[in-house]
Every structure is written in C-alpha cells, then in structure tokens.
Design a protein around this motif. Structure first.
Motif, PDB file in Angstrom:
ATOM      1  N   PRO C 176     126.408  23.960  41.278  1.00  0.00           N
ATOM      2  CA  PRO C 176     127.215  22.858  41.825  1.00  0.00           C
ATOM      3  C   PRO C 176     126.630  21.480  41.517  1.00  0.00           C
ATOM      4  N   GLN C 177     125.320  21.377  41.639  1.00  0.00           N
ATOM      5  CA  GLN C 177     124.660  20.098  41.380  1.00  0.00           C
ATOM      6  C   GLN C 177     124.876  19.670  39.921  1.00  0.00           C
ATOM      7  N   GLU C 247     141.862  23.038  46.021  1.00  0.00           N
ATOM      8  CA  GLU C 247     141.718  23.538  47.381  1.00  0.00           C
ATOM      9  C   GLU C 247     142.223  22.509  48.410  1.00  0.00           C
ATOM     10  N   VAL C 248     141.861  21.240  48.226  1.00  0.00           N
ATOM     11  CA  VAL C 248     142.268  20.210  49.191  1.00  0.00           C
ATOM     12  C   VAL C 248     143.792  20.078  49.228  1.00  0.00           C
ATOM     13  N   TYR C 250     145.886  22.426  48.729  1.00  0.00           N
ATOM     14  CA  TYR C 250     146.359  23.567  49.522  1.00  0.00           C
ATOM     15  C   TYR C 250     146.260  23.262  51.021  1.00  0.00           C
ATOM     16  N   ILE C 251     145.138  22.674  51.413  1.00  0.00           N
ATOM     17  CA  ILE C 251     144.937  22.362  52.823  1.00  0.00           C
ATOM     18  C   ILE C 251     146.027  21.410  53.303  1.00  0.00           C
ATOM     19  N   TYR C 260     153.673  18.248  59.775  1.00  0.00           N
ATOM     20  CA  TYR C 260     153.150  16.889  59.765  1.00  0.00           C
ATOM     21  C   TYR C 260     153.374  16.246  58.417  1.00  0.00           C
ATOM     22  N   VAL C 269     138.467  15.232  49.131  1.00  0.00           N
ATOM     23  CA  VAL C 269     138.111  15.545  50.509  1.00  0.00           C
ATOM     24  C   VAL C 269     138.248  14.303  51.395  1.00  0.00           C
ATOM     25  N   ALA C 272     141.789  13.382  52.257  1.00  0.00           N
ATOM     26  CA  ALA C 272     142.371  14.358  53.168  1.00  0.00           C
ATOM     27  C   ALA C 272     141.893  14.097  54.589  1.00  0.00           C
ATOM     28  N   VAL C 273     140.586  13.896  54.719  1.00  0.00           N
ATOM     29  CA  VAL C 273     140.001  13.666  56.047  1.00  0.00           C
ATOM     30  C   VAL C 273     140.636  12.438  56.690  1.00  0.00           C
ATOM     31  N   ILE C 276     144.185  13.219  57.954  1.00  0.00           N
ATOM     32  CA  ILE C 276     144.206  14.089  59.133  1.00  0.00           C
ATOM     33  C   ILE C 276     143.738  13.304  60.355  1.00  0.00           C
ATOM     34  N   LEU C 277     142.703  12.499  60.159  1.00  0.00           N
ATOM     35  CA  LEU C 277     142.206  11.684  61.276  1.00  0.00           C
ATOM     36  C   LEU C 277     143.285  10.729  61.762  1.00  0.00           C
ATOM     37  N   LEU C 279     146.488  11.208  61.740  1.00  0.00           N
ATOM     38  CA  LEU C 279     147.408  12.000  62.574  1.00  0.00           C
ATOM     39  C   LEU C 279     146.827  12.213  63.964  1.00  0.00           C
ATOM     40  N   TYR C 280     145.541  12.537  63.982  1.00  0.00           N
ATOM     41  CA  TYR C 280     144.865  12.849  65.245  1.00  0.00           C
ATOM     42  C   TYR C 280     144.857  11.628  66.170  1.00  0.00           C
TER      43      TYR C 280
END
Lengths: 266, 283, 289
Positions: C176-177, C247-248, C250-251, C260, C269, C272-273, C276-277, C279-280
């Motif tokens: 990954p690195q 993947e993101v 898909y989320i 929503y 990422v 996306a965060v 979602i935040l 919405l929250y």
C-alpha cells in the motif's frame, strides 16, 4: 515472429501413432533415420517415402500443418542443394562464369534434398505426435541402464522437461524486454555486427537476471513439494507396453530389414 | 499444542561485502511467537520487507530458524529427518504463478507432489482429479498451464499442494501478481478449503481487504509481531495501522473518520454493508 | 501535441485460424495535458493499445497521428517519437541492466543521441524527481528494494523528457505504501511538470482519485470514454465487466439507496466523509428545532 515456428510442436489428435508408447516412437524414429541412409536407389526412396506417408496418414496430422512447419528449414535445404550442385565435380551441363553445374552435382543435390526432407519430416512427426513430457519419460527409461555407470539420467530428463516448460515463458519475456528497451530508444535492427551485438546487452542482462530468479523460485517450489531427486518417486503416467506397441516394433524391424535387403539385392 | 507453533523464532540474513566478509546482520524475523490452532484461518499482514515471507518459509522448512523453534503438527522443523514430513503436512503456495508450475499439463503438475511422495499410480490419479475438482479446474486438466489466466494458474498450484493431502497450507502473497478478478478467485479458493476441507490456512498478504474474513490477524513490522487479534480488533486501530504503512479497507477508513468527527459509529467496521447498517441507525 | 487514433484495428496472427482481433476500430484523441485512466480487464486490449501509441506495434488498419503526422508513415522518425511518448511497461524494474542506477537512467537519453552533458543532466533531474537519494546513484540497481527499483525504472523513461507518459500497471505488486508513493509521483508529474498522463490499470480504485478522463475497454473496443463521474453511473455494466466502481462510490450509492441525497460519483474518502457529516449535522439541527 518467434512464435510462428511450428516445427515439432505437439499436435493434439487421437490416433494410433499418438497412442503408441513414446519409447516405440523414439526407437522407430532412430531406425527410420538409419533407413534413409541405408537405401540408395529410387525404389528404395519410394519405399521409405511410402512408409513415412503411411505413418503420416495414420497420425491424422494434416499434411498442410507439417509442410508449414518445414518452411523455416527450407533455407538450409536450399543452401545444401546449391552447394551440392555447384561443388560436385563431373560431367558439366551448364556453365556461367565460375559456376558450373555437373550432372553428378545435380544428382547429388537432388538426393541430398530428398534425404533431408524425409529426415526432417520423419523426425518432426515424432514430436508432432508425442508430448514433450512423454518424450523425456521415454528417454529416461531407454537410458536407464546408463545410470548404473553414474550418468544422472533422471536429472537430465527433469532438466529437459523444465526447459521445455519455460521456453514459451522466456520467449514471451524476451519480446517484452525487447519492446521495453525499444521504448527507451534502443535499436536492435541497424548497424554493423559489433554494434548489433552490443545492442543486445540491454536485452540479455535482464533476461539472464530473470531466468536466474525463475530458476531460484522454481527450485524452492519443487523442494516445498517434497522433490528430492528420482529416488523413491512413483510415476503418474508410467510407461507400459501394450500389444499394439509390440506390433509396431515388429513392423519397424521388418521395415529396416526390407531397406537392408533392397540395398544388398538391388 | 497448535498445528503451527513458533517459539521465539529469529532469522538472520548475513550480508557480505565484495570480499565475502561479513558486513552486517539483518534480523528479518525477531523472536516471533505464534500459535495456530487446527482449522483456523489466519492472516499475516505487513508491508514489503516486514519479515512476513521469511516467517512463512520457516513453517515449510524451506528456511530453518537461526534461533528459536518452529513446530508443525508437533514436528520440529529444524530436525533434518522431519523435513519431508513437515513439507507434506504444511504445503506452500508462492507468489509468482509461473515460477511454481513444473508440469507441462495441468494434471501433470498436480501429480508432481504425490509422485515425489511415492504414492501408487492409481492413487495419484484419484488425488489429482479430486484436487482439480475441488478447485474447479478439472475441465482444464489436459491444458498447458501457459494458456491459463493468473488466477487459474494459482488455482492449479493450490491443487498441486492439496494433492499432497496437507493439514495446513501457507499462502505466501498468492495474489500480489494477479488482477482483481484473479485475486478474488484465489481468496475464494482458500476460504473454501478452510470451510469445507477444514484445512488450516495461513495467508500472507499486504492487501487488507483479503484478511477481513480470517479468524485472526497478525501484523508484522521490522521482524516483530506488532499487532495480533481478530479483524475487528485490528481494524479498530486505524492510526496504528497507518503508522505501519498499511492503511485499512476504505469502509473502515470512512467509518473511522466519521467517528472521529463525532458520529456514534462503533470501531472495527470492515465492509460497506456494515457501514450502511450503522449509518441507517444514526442518520 | 495531441495524438489521434483514426479507426485503428489490430489483428494478431491475421492469416491463421487463431487470429485475435485485439483492437476494434479505435477512434480516440488524446489532448495536451490530460490525465487519462485506461481501464479494462486482462486481455481487453489496453496494453496492445498503448504499444501502438509509440509505434512499437503497427495497426493492421487505420492511422495514428501525432501532432498531425502519421507515425507509421515511411521515413517517420519513430525513435524520436519514443522520446516524446514515454512508455513504462508493467514491472519496469525487470528491464534494468546497467551496473549502476545512474548509467541505467542514462540509457534512454543516450539513445536519443544527446550529448553527454545533457544526458547526465537529464538523468540527474529524472532521478531527483522520482525521489532517489544521491547515495543510491552509483549502487547496483539490483540491490535496491522493489519500490525503489520501480522508481529508477520510471526515471529511465522520464529522462527522455516525454510529453506523454504512459504507465502500464505501475503499482502492480507494490504494497500500500509503495502504491501511494508511485501514484503521488505520477500525480506530481501531471500537476507540476504538465505531462500528459495515461495510466493503464485494471483497478478502478487506483485511477479514480487521479484521472480526469476514464477510458474503459472491453474485447478490444472502447466502451466508455468520459469523466469519471459519468462513467461510474454505469455500475451494472462495469460490474458485468468485473471492474466495478471505487469502494467509496459503492458506499455513497448504498447511502443513496436508503434515501439520502448524496453524490454517488464521489471517489475520495474525504469527500465522502464530508457529505455524510453534512447529513448528520442537518439531522441533528432538525432535532434541536
């Protein structure tokens, strides 16, 4: 380019010849090669060609496929004919400049061409109808007596079969490395011989490095699967003669006897 | 004792300079203790050079420890008389699909191991067919391995190990050279062998998505076991994993960031399905 | 310096019964400064396609124009072209061959016929830009770690100062690195050196964060050619091709499905965060009222 050479590549088919024990085919090929040099008359050659023709027909390998495989050796064939024609002294038929073609030369060239064609077609029929693995198995079995005098027969056979497995992989790798170096501006095609030889370094070094890496990996993988030489090993495909093999042997010996008889009595 | 047990295993590589004098010693594996129970599926995660492959090769007696001991099914690997027994019980699948296939036909390759073990011919065939069937490669038994895809080649390699009837199989980065499709094929095969055949699996990898179904994960760093636990326990520690240059599955990452920002989301979310369920609750 | 492919076809072993139609009527224009992700399954023709771009392979029919000139025309200087269109092969570290890192990187520019000084200057710059330490310049490339070797190999192509840089699976086999480092390097080359980039991959996750344009190939044809967001709308088709979406994405789709309104073409990422935040917080605010 390299991949288009089909000479001697196994041709999968169900036929009597394919099913024969590889040892029979190996011995038969040897006998056949000897027979080509035993006969020396036209009738003799016709006899040999007939024998080959019957074998080819039985093998169900298309004649077209065999002929295609012969193409790369055509050049060698032509050169041999040319040399024989030009260099054999005798009654001169044509003459231009220093070149002279004699009657004997013509005859020698034709004989040579005939013999070579018969030889190459015959031996490629063996590899066309026998998987390389079967072939190495046969060699291992036929040469087994030699292991008594400390010849590493099993090891040689194993080396051959591994080499055969890796040839296509290394050919593909050669192709990739060559392209990769060409993408860096390498030139494999122009220049004189020395320049061209030098140009091969960027191809050969990576190829050797890779071959050694593969050899290393493979040795480890073989050990991990408990390989420890030929001793105590069983065979998944043991070689066993059945009746058709004995019949084939009989035919082969009869054929050789026929050739010898022709040589002596005709 | 578990099926695989290591006791303070240390492995040193000796570096030599051009004259062949010892110029330094690298400890690739440093006092590692692991204990794997029969039937477990464990993963060993780590970045390149963390020592995970060196550890794996010692379970199969390809390498023997410089210090410490490794037991496979109760057999001490460093005893020479055990070597072949150990290799039969703990089979190994390697990284490069091309460099571990010996046979020129798929079936011949699968038969290679049993041949070495001296198994009678008819039983070899039984084992070969059974193994190929289990890995869904029976239709390819007469094919040349060169014509197969990467994932298929790895399945042939797994079948070759399986035909030796091992108790556990060590997968040494089996997916590193494959495309996503091939990677899924191999992981699916490993999980099936564990589920159905109850074979103990040790999976070595640097793709964390592949480890989320294992029973336990060991994370290696600089030759040590840096973390140990269930996938949930391991992936709850996002910061620590990132410190070890490993990163986490993206669903886990998103969940972690949301939690940090104050949302009531539990630790150790592994899949997007889990994340969706949690978000349903709090949105 | 654009490149145009005009009805390019490529058929391997054309005159035999096992002929393969590797490229089918490809029409494509690659503009200056683009970052293109070329995606497809193993065997879809993507590697064949990129080897056409620098003249390593010749199309069976059709034309490839670089800067308006047919690169397969008689007399066209393909060696110079390979300097302008750099191609980094898969596992490029396997082509290293010189005794030391620096000489290996010099190989490309030397072949272009540049003088020694220029060659060394370019090699130095290339090695610097991929982040190789001066200390490693005169080490054997075979003694480096996997990730470093790959960077040296990439430097070997960069030293030719290409205008278009094509990388075939540059992250294959890296951890990954190493993966992030290589992708960041490519991104830097695009952003700061203004290189046109074609990143070939079979992983959506690899290209989604970086590419401005996605080309999806299947069975030798181009199926999609658009900005990533538009391409990702075809989830079903992409899944049938065994490619899927990041993947993101898909989320975000999952969240959308439970009612929503989020952007389901998000790939990063952080984005996306943030959504979602949002919405929250909205929900909490409503509850407070």
């Amino acid at each position: 380019m390299v991949r288009e050479i089909t000479i001697g590549q196994y041709y999968d088919e169900e036929s009597v010849i394919h099913r024969l024990d590889p040892r029979v085919k190996l011995v038969a090929t040897l006998v056949y090669i000897i027979s080509i040099f035993v006969v020396n008359t036209y009738i003799g050659y016709i006899f040999v060609a007939l024998f080959l023709g019957v074998c080819v027909a039985l093998s169900k390998v298309p004649v077209k496929y065999i002929v295609k495989g012969l193409r790369p050796v055509m050049i060698i064939l032509l050169i041999t004919i040319l040399f024989n024609m030009l260099l054999t002294p005798g009654e001169i038929l044509w003459k231009f400049g220093i070149f002279r073609i004699s009657k004997e030369g013509l005859k020698a060239g034709a004989t040579m061409a005939l013999r070579l064609t018969l030889l190459i077609t015959g031996s490629s029929l063996m590899t066309l109808t026998t998987t390389p693995n079967n072939l190495t198995d046969a060699m291992e079995r036929l040469l087994r007596p030699l292991s008594k005098i400390k010849v590493p027969v099993h090891e040689i056979a194993m080396m051959m079969s591994i080499a055969l497995r890796f040839i296509p992989i290394l050919l593909e790798e050669t192709d990739i490395i060559m392209k990769a170096q060409m993408a860096r501006g390498a030139d494999f095609e122009s220049g004189n011989i020395i320049k061209r030889a030098k140009a091969l370094v960027p191809l050969l070094v990576p190829l050797f490095v890779s071959a050694f890496r593969r050899a290393n990996d493979l040795a480890m993988a073989m050990e991990a699967r408990c390989y420890r030489g030929g001793e105590g090993r069983t065979k998944m495909k043991p070689l066993k003669y059945v009746s058709r093999d004995y019949i084939a042997y009989a035919i082969v010996w009869l054929y050789l006897a026929g050739c010898i008889a022709m040589r002596i009595f005709m | 004792m578990g099926i695989i047990k290591t006791d303070k295993v240390t492995y040193e590589y000796i570096r030599r300079d051009d004259e062949g004098n010892v110029s330094g010693i690298t400890k690739a594996v440093d006092e590692v203790n692991i204990d794997v129970q029969p039937g477990e599926f464990i993963s060993i995660l780590g970045h390149n050079g963390s020592g995970k492959s060196t550890l794996a090769k010692q379970i199969n007696a390809i390498l023997t420890p410089s210090e410490g001991e490794v037991y496979v099914d109760g057999l001490l690997t460093s005893e020479e008389k055990n070597t072949w027994e150990v290799r039969q019980r703990a089979g190994m699948v390697f990284q490069n699909p091309d460099n571990q296939i010996i046979g020129q036909l798929v079936e011949e390759d699968v038969g290679f191991g049993p041949e070495n073990l001296g198994i009678p011919t008819d039983q070899i065939w039984e084992r070969v067919n059974e193994s190929l069937k289990l890995l869904g490669m029976l239709d390819y038994s007469k094919h040349s391995p060169n014509k197969l895809s990467g994932g298929q080649k790895q399945r042939v390699s797994i079948a070759g190990v399986l035909a030796m009837h091992p108790k556990c199989i060590i997968f040494d980065e089996p997916t590193a050279m494959l495309d996503p499709h091939g990677r899924r094929e191999v992981i699916r095969a490993a999980r099936a062998l564990n589920d159905v055949e109850k074979i103990t699996i040790v999976l070595i990898t640097h793709y964390m998505e592949e480890t989320i179904y294992s029973d336990r994960i060991f994370v290696m760093d600089k030759g040590h076991i840096a973390m140990e636990g269930t996938p949930k326990e391991i992936f709850s520690q996002v910061e620590k994993l990132e410190e070890l240059h490993l990163g986490v599955p993206q669903a886990t990452k998103v969940a972690h960031e949301l939690k940090k920002a104050g949302m009531p989301i539990p630790d150790g979310i592994l899949t997007r399905q889990e994340l969706r369920e949690e978000l349903k609750k709090c949105l | 310096m654009s490149m145009t492919l005009d009805h390019v076809n490529c058929i391997y072993s054309a005159d035999t019964n096992h002929s393969v139609h590797a490229l089918k009527d490809i029409c494509l224009t690659i503009n200056d400064g683009e970052f293109i992700g070329l995606i497809g399954h193993t065997g879809c023709g993507k590697s064949t396609l990129v080897q056409h771009l620098n003249g390593l392979l010749k199309p069976t029919s059709g034309q490839i124009l670089f800067d308006g000139e047919d690169i397969n025309a008689k007399g066209y200087d393909r060696k110079a072209l390979r300097g302008k269109v750099g191609l980094v092969f898969q596992y490029p570290e396997h082509q290293l061959f010189e005794a030391d890192v620096f000489s290996d990187v010099c190989f490309g520019p030397t072949n272009l016929g540049l003088d020694r000084k220029e060659v060394e200057l370019r090699a130095y710059e290339a090695l610097k830009s991929v982040g190789v330490d001066d200390d490693d310049f005169y080490n054997s490339p075979f003694e480096l770690s996997g990730g470093q070797k790959r960077r040296v190999a990439i430097a070997g192509v960069l030293a030719m100062k290409p205008q278009i840089l094509i990388l075939d699976e540059p992250t294959a086999g890296l951890d990954p690195q190493g993966r992030v480092e290589i992708l960041e390097l490519i991104s830097h080359l695009h952003r700061d050196e203004h290189m046109t980039i074609i990143l070939v991959s079979h992983s959506m996750d690899d290209v989604a964060d970086y590419a401005e344009r996605l080309i999806v190939m299947e069975h030798g044809s181009i199926v999609y050619d658009d900005v990533p967001g538009e391409v990702f709308k075809n989830v079903r088709e992409l899944e049938r091709m065994d490619l899927g979406v990041p993947e993101v994405t898909y989320i975000m789709r999952a969240i959308r499905r439970i009612g929503y309104d989020v952007d389901d073409t998000t790939t990063k990422v952080d984005d996306a965060v943030e959504q979602i935040l949002g919405l929250y917080r909205d929900k909490n605010r409503k509850q407070d009222i």
